[in-house]
Design a protein around this motif. Structure first.
Motif, mmCIF file in Angstrom:
data_model
loop_
_atom_site.group_PDB
_atom_site.id
_atom_site.type_symbol
_atom_site.label_atom_id
_atom_site.label_comp_id
_atom_site.label_asym_id
_atom_site.label_seq_id
_atom_site.Cartn_x
_atom_site.Cartn_y
_atom_site.Cartn_z
ATOM 1 N N ASP A 2 -72.636 49.839 22.566
ATOM 2 C CA ASP A 2 -71.260 49.320 22.241
ATOM 3 C C ASP A 2 -70.789 48.381 23.355
ATOM 4 O O ASP A 2 -69.567 48.189 23.751
ATOM 5 C CB ASP A 2 -70.260 50.469 22.386
ATOM 6 C CG ASP A 2 -70.710 51.614 20.793
ATOM 7 O OD1 ASP A 2 -70.881 50.841 19.973
ATOM 8 O OD2 ASP A 2 -70.468 52.525 21.240
ATOM 9 N N SER A 4 -71.072 45.158 23.961
ATOM 10 C CA SER A 4 -70.450 43.949 23.491
ATOM 11 C C SER A 4 -68.933 44.236 22.957
ATOM 12 O O SER A 4 -68.128 43.332 23.324
ATOM 13 C CB SER A 4 -71.134 43.199 22.597
ATOM 14 O OG SER A 4 -71.465 44.051 21.274
ATOM 15 N N ARG A 5 -68.918 45.272 22.274
ATOM 16 C CA ARG A 5 -67.548 45.653 21.809
ATOM 17 C C ARG A 5 -66.869 45.837 23.141
ATOM 18 O O ARG A 5 -65.460 45.520 22.996
ATOM 19 C CB ARG A 5 -67.442 46.881 21.047
ATOM 20 C CG ARG A 5 -66.136 47.418 20.474
ATOM 21 C CD ARG A 5 -66.635 48.690 19.545
ATOM 22 N NE ARG A 5 -66.291 48.073 18.215
ATOM 23 C CZ ARG A 5 -66.610 49.063 17.293
ATOM 24 N NH1 ARG A 5 -66.907 50.240 17.493
ATOM 25 N NH2 ARG A 5 -66.260 48.717 15.955
ATOM 26 N N GLY A 8 -65.922 42.761 24.776
ATOM 27 C CA GLY A 8 -64.747 42.012 23.880
ATOM 28 C C GLY A 8 -63.367 42.433 23.887
ATOM 29 O O GLY A 8 -62.339 41.881 24.073
ATOM 30 N N LEU A 9 -63.451 43.949 23.727
ATOM 31 C CA LEU A 9 -61.846 44.547 23.959
ATOM 32 C C LEU A 9 -61.290 44.248 25.419
ATOM 33 O O LEU A 9 -60.122 43.942 25.715
ATOM 34 C CB LEU A 9 -62.010 45.846 23.832
ATOM 35 C CG LEU A 9 -62.029 46.349 22.232
ATOM 36 C CD1 LEU A 9 -62.276 47.992 22.331
ATOM 37 C CD2 LEU A 9 -61.119 45.827 21.555
ATOM 38 N N SER A 12 -59.935 40.823 25.671
ATOM 39 C CA SER A 12 -58.689 40.740 24.696
ATOM 40 C C SER A 12 -57.233 41.013 25.707
ATOM 41 O O SER A 12 -56.401 40.368 25.474
ATOM 42 C CB SER A 12 -58.696 41.650 23.472
ATOM 43 O OG SER A 12 -58.578 42.643 23.574
ATOM 44 N N SER A 189 -60.813 37.330 21.193
ATOM 45 C CA SER A 189 -61.775 38.227 21.847
ATOM 46 C C SER A 189 -61.685 39.740 21.188
ATOM 47 O O SER A 189 -62.575 40.375 21.093
ATOM 48 C CB SER A 189 -61.183 38.456 23.133
ATOM 49 O OG SER A 189 -61.299 37.176 23.786
ATOM 50 N N THR A 190 -60.489 40.174 20.470
ATOM 51 C CA THR A 190 -60.374 41.075 19.660
ATOM 52 C C THR A 190 -61.011 41.139 18.600
ATOM 53 O O THR A 190 -61.712 41.958 18.053
ATOM 54 C CB THR A 190 -58.770 41.634 19.609
ATOM 55 O OG1 THR A 190 -58.139 41.528 20.647
ATOM 56 C CG2 THR A 190 -58.538 42.726 18.685
ATOM 57 N N ALA A 193 -64.690 41.476 19.151
ATOM 58 C CA ALA A 193 -65.077 42.927 19.645
ATOM 59 C C ALA A 193 -65.230 43.951 18.394
ATOM 60 O O ALA A 193 -65.833 45.071 18.374
ATOM 61 C CB ALA A 193 -64.020 43.445 20.472
ATOM 62 N N MET A 194 -64.620 43.464 17.174
ATOM 63 C CA MET A 194 -64.689 44.126 15.887
ATOM 64 C C MET A 194 -66.061 44.304 15.409
ATOM 65 O O MET A 194 -66.735 43.585 15.385
ATOM 66 C CB MET A 194 -63.361 43.935 15.238
ATOM 67 C CG MET A 194 -62.162 44.151 15.598
ATOM 68 S SD MET A 194 -61.947 45.935 16.381
ATOM 69 C CE MET A 194 -60.608 45.726 17.580
#
Length: 194
Positions: A2, A4-5, A8-9, A12, A189-190, A193-194
């Motif tokens: 996780d 990269s997620r 990304g968060l 964001s 970015s959000t 992240a998804m």
């Protein structure tokens, strides 16, 4: 899995500071003086330190219980401010830079850096693991991040001043101009992240 997620968060949330900072800074500059923007960091720092005390878990892992590299930290504490002082003195525009100040600062910075590298190669638990720099992928990604950050921060740090001078806007208005860019960064970015 996780990572990269999470990154990304994290990315964001960062743009919100880029929105709030220039906007609040502009309001403070318009109402009082630019020096008062530094006062804003004191309560934020206090809230952060108090929050960390309650949010961060206490760890019992043996991996984390390593002795602090206090000599390395002290050398870093000498190196970075000396370098910044020398560069600041060298960058003076309204006065002639004093060669004694920037020369001494650069000499102190270089000596501290040499001792820091020497020390970090010999200590058991270094503050900076210099072995990581030998990895080409790590070095390349950090060099890219450095150049990107230099360009990004350089442009967006100067943009509000340029807008004030070129378009005769106030500090609050120029700070508000940074909002759409940061909002777009937060959305992208959000989404990534998804």
């Amino acid at each position: 899995r996780d990572r990269s997620r999470v990154l990304g968060l994290f990315a964001s949330f960062m743009p919100f500071g880029a929105v709030v900072g220039p906007f609040l800074g502009g309001i403070i500059v318009d109402i009082a003086d630019w020096r008062w923007t530094f006062v804003l960091s004191l309560p934020l720092m206090a809230i952060t330190l108090i929050g960390l005390r309650f949010v961060l878990p206490v760890t019992t892992s043996e991996r984390v219980k390593k002795p602090l590299d206090s000599r390395g930290a002290a050398l870093m504490l000498i190196f970075i401010p000396s370098l910044i002082l020398g560069l600041t003195e060298l960058g003076l525009r309204d006065a002639t830079p004093n060669p004694a100040i920037y020369g001494t600062s650069f000499v102190v910075a270089i000596v501290a850096l040499v001792f820091l590298v020497w020390h970090e190669q010999r200590v058991e638990h270094p503050m900076l693991d210099l072995e990581v720099l030998k990895r080409r992928d790590f070095f390349a990604l950090n060099a890219l991040a450095f150049l990107f950050g230099l360009a990004w921060m350089g442009v967006f740090a100067i943009l509000p001043l340029y807008v004030q001078a070129a378009y005769d806007m106030g500090a609050t208005e120029s700070g508000a101009l940074m909002g759409p860019r940061a909002l777009a960064m937060a959305v992208v970015s959000t989404g990534a992240a998804m």
